[in-house]
Design an enzyme around this catalytic site. Structure first.
Site, PDB file in Angstrom:
ATOM      1  N   TYR A  50      12.917 -12.082 -15.236  1.00 29.50           N
ATOM      2  CA  TYR A  50      13.754 -11.294 -14.324  1.00 29.50           C
ATOM      3  C   TYR A  50      14.189 -10.022 -15.027  1.00 29.50           C
ATOM      4  CZ  TYR A  50      14.840 -13.275  -9.802  1.00 29.50           C
ATOM      5  OH  TYR A  50      14.778 -13.659  -8.502  1.00 29.50           O
ATOM      6  N   GLU A  52      16.028  -7.153 -13.094  1.00 26.80           N
ATOM      7  CA  GLU A  52      16.591  -6.223 -12.103  1.00 26.80           C
ATOM      8  C   GLU A  52      17.190  -5.002 -12.791  1.00 26.80           C
ATOM      9  OE1 GLU A  52      18.360  -9.608 -10.353  1.00 26.80           O
ATOM     10  OE2 GLU A  52      18.068  -8.806  -8.328  1.00 26.80           O
ATOM     11  N   ASP A 195       2.043   9.826   2.379  1.00 25.34           N
ATOM     12  CA  ASP A 195       1.625   8.451   2.082  1.00 25.34           C
ATOM     13  C   ASP A 195       0.145   8.498   1.708  1.00 25.34           C
ATOM     14  OD1 ASP A 195       0.758   5.852   2.031  1.00 25.34           O
ATOM     15  OD2 ASP A 195       1.842   5.236   3.831  1.00 25.34           O
ATOM     16  N   THR A 221      -0.110   2.844  -2.427  1.00 25.93           N
ATOM     17  CA  THR A 221      -0.341   1.500  -2.913  1.00 25.93           C
ATOM     18  C   THR A 221      -1.204   1.644  -4.166  1.00 25.93           C
ATOM     19  OG1 THR A 221      -2.184   1.359  -1.379  1.00 25.93           O
ATOM     20  CG2 THR A 221      -0.161   0.247  -0.731  1.00 25.93           C
ATOM     21  N   LYS A 224      -5.847   0.044  -3.538  1.00 30.78           N
ATOM     22  CA  LYS A 224      -6.938   0.513  -2.674  1.00 30.78           C
ATOM     23  C   LYS A 224      -7.920   1.322  -3.534  1.00 30.78           C
ATOM     24  CE  LYS A 224      -4.267   0.189   1.586  1.00 30.78           C
ATOM     25  NZ  LYS A 224      -2.816   0.173   1.365  1.00 30.78           N
ATOM     26  N   ARG A 230      -2.343  -5.475  -6.273  1.00 29.96           N
ATOM     27  CA  ARG A 230      -1.455  -5.196  -5.166  1.00 29.96           C
ATOM     28  C   ARG A 230      -0.139  -4.668  -5.713  1.00 29.96           C
ATOM     29  NH1 ARG A 230      -2.989  -6.377  -0.391  1.00 29.96           N
ATOM     30  NH2 ARG A 230      -5.126  -6.956  -0.797  1.00 29.96           N
TER      31      ARG A 230
HETATM   32  N1  DSN Z   1      -3.398  -2.910   5.536  1.00 32.14           N
HETATM   33  C1  DSN Z   1      -3.676  -1.579   5.069  1.00 32.14           C
HETATM   34  C2  DSN Z   1      -5.030  -1.123   5.457  1.00 32.14           C
HETATM   35  O1  DSN Z   1      -5.876  -1.965   5.647  1.00 32.14           O
HETATM   36  O2  DSN Z   1      -5.265   0.062   5.577  1.00 32.14           O
HETATM   37  C3  DSN Z   1      -2.631  -0.647   5.487  1.00 32.14           C
HETATM   38  O3  DSN Z   1      -1.393  -1.187   5.170  1.00 32.14           O
END
Ligand code: DSN
Length: 427
Positions: A50, A52, A195, A221, A224, A230
């Site tokens: 932990y 925080e 974003d 994120t 990707k 993640r």
């Molecule tokens: N789930 C993501 C995507 O597939 O683009 C977006 O949050």
């Protein structure tokens, strides 16, 4: 006790999922394959702690080493994207966007974002999402050709005076002009959130322009095109106050506001195993080879788009400049749901997707969304894209013909055998 000894049911399920990933063609554009090093950090003992707070300002003892790991992730992200401040604690993209809203808006304030069904995201103001229920959300769409409609954005901004404008997409195959978005935001004194979740890896490789220095705050994120675990990051220029004191909602305070929004605003203890894995992925993204990777993602997407267009497929906006394409299957006498199902049985994983001005429903829309980041990670190039385009066409035509789909699946397996994924891994 090892997982395979203690819990065979879970171990077997993981082995089946591993086989599915190894033997199929993963073409959901928001997915990717992390390296063994990232996987190792993600499965590490850092999950036990932990912590925080932030490095040097924790609410728990024993955080000295976790501080080093989090600082490493933050420093690598700062270097990679050329920003002053990075928060690496958001559990995922939704949490990162919620944190930015929590930082900059009061409930009931107006925000404006791209409608999900035109390529935006739930957290960009969809009425059934937090962002559309707790804020007054105004949604822009696209031109009839599926392009970002900056004129509509400007008109809506003028009419509704949003405090925050969100630009970024999950199903947009073209380059985003951040400067035009900035002009719209400036015309009404709005904050601009970029974003970049889908395209941050392409920003690193120089295949998409960066919003750094244009947008007030940037989210991404990490799993990707950036090819990490993640997770998510929130980036801004300027430095947070230390200690984190309450701050006025002004541009210069965004780093402080964002850090306070994550904790105590919306999250508790950071996922330290995830932070460690983000640090490793960012080291990989800083390597020169990552630029080649980004270039190849785009070359592959263009090659696949050319192949599909040549076979009469109707691509939203007519093609792609990035890692993905949205294919309207209406002229192929099928739907996105049927297309996704046929392709899945042929060993090709995609997702059904709405097209701009969708006449059907989100659960059974007209299109499918395809992308190349995961295939590119496996080492596939334009030659393979040509073959994959042909299989996609055969599977879409085969529809419910199990024999034909099974025959494609066997050929897909022969191809994927040539591009091994996690050799030797077994649960
Ligand atoms: N789930 C993501 C995507 O597939 O683009 C977006 O949050």
């Amino acid at each position: 006790m090892l997982l395979s000894e203690y819990d065979k049911i879970t171990a077997n399920a993981l082995n089946e999922e591993l086989a599915r990933q190894q033997e199929g063609l993963e073409m959901i554009p928001s997915e990717n394959f992390v390296s063994p090093a990232v996987l190792e950090a993600l499965g590490s003992i850092a999950t036990n702690k932990y912590s925080e707070g932030y490095p040097g300002m924790r609410y728990y003892g024993g955080c000295e080493i976790i501080d080093r790991i989090e600082n490493l992730a933050r420093d690598r992200a700062k270097e990679l994207f050329g920003v002053d401040h990075v928060n690496v604690q958001a559990a995922s993209g939704c949490a990162a966007n919620i944190a930015v809203m929590f930082a900059l808006l009061e409930p009931g304030d107006t925000l404006m974002g791209m409608n999900l069904f035109y390529g935006g995201h739930m957290t960009h103001g969809l009425k059934v999402n937090f962002s559309g229920r707790y804020y007054n959300s105004v949604q822009y769409t696209s031109t009839k050709d599926g392009l970002l409609d900056f004129q509509q954005m400007a008109d809506l901004a003028e009419e509704h005076k949003p405090k925050l404008i969100i630009v970024g997409a999950t199903a947009y195959p073209r380059i985003i002009d951040w400067q035009k978005a900035r002009e719209v935001a400036d015309s009404v004194g709005a904050f601009l959130l970029a974003d970049t979740s889908h395209i941050s890896g392409l920003i690193v490789s120089g295949d998409h322009p960066s919003p750094v220095g244009i947008a007030d705050v940037i989210t991404t994120t990490t799993h990707k095109t950036l090819r990490g675990p993640r997770g998510a990051m929130i980036m801004a220029n300027g430095n947070p106050s230390r200690p984190l004191k309450p701050a006025k909602v002004l541009k210069e305070n965004i780093p402080t506001l964002v850090d306070r929004a994550i904790i105590p605003g919306i999250q508790g203890g950071p996922h330290n195993h995830q932070t460690a894995a983000i640090a490793v992925a960012l080291k990989e993204a800083l390597e020169p080879g990552f630029k080649e990777y980004g270039h190849q993602i785009v070359l592959n997407a263009k090659a696949l788009a050319t192949e599909l267009t040549g076979m009469g497929y109707d691509l939203v906006t007519g093609g792609t400049d990035n890692h993905l394409m949205v294919v309207d299957l209406t002229n192929k006498n099928t739907s996105g749901k049927q297309g996704e199902w046929a392709l899945e049985r042929a060993g090709i994983t995609v997702n059904k997707n709405t097209v701009p001005f969708e006449p059907r429903t989100p659960y059974d829309p007209s299109g499918i969304r395809l992308g190349t980041p995961a295939l590119t990670t496996r080492g596939m190039k334009e030659e393979e894209m040509k073959q994959i385009g042909a299989w996609i066409n055969e599977a879409i035509k085969a529809q419910d013909n199990d024999e034909a789909l099974e025959a494609i699946r066997k050929e897909v397996k022969l191809l994927t055998d040539r591009f091994p994924l996690y050799p030797g891994l077994k649960y």
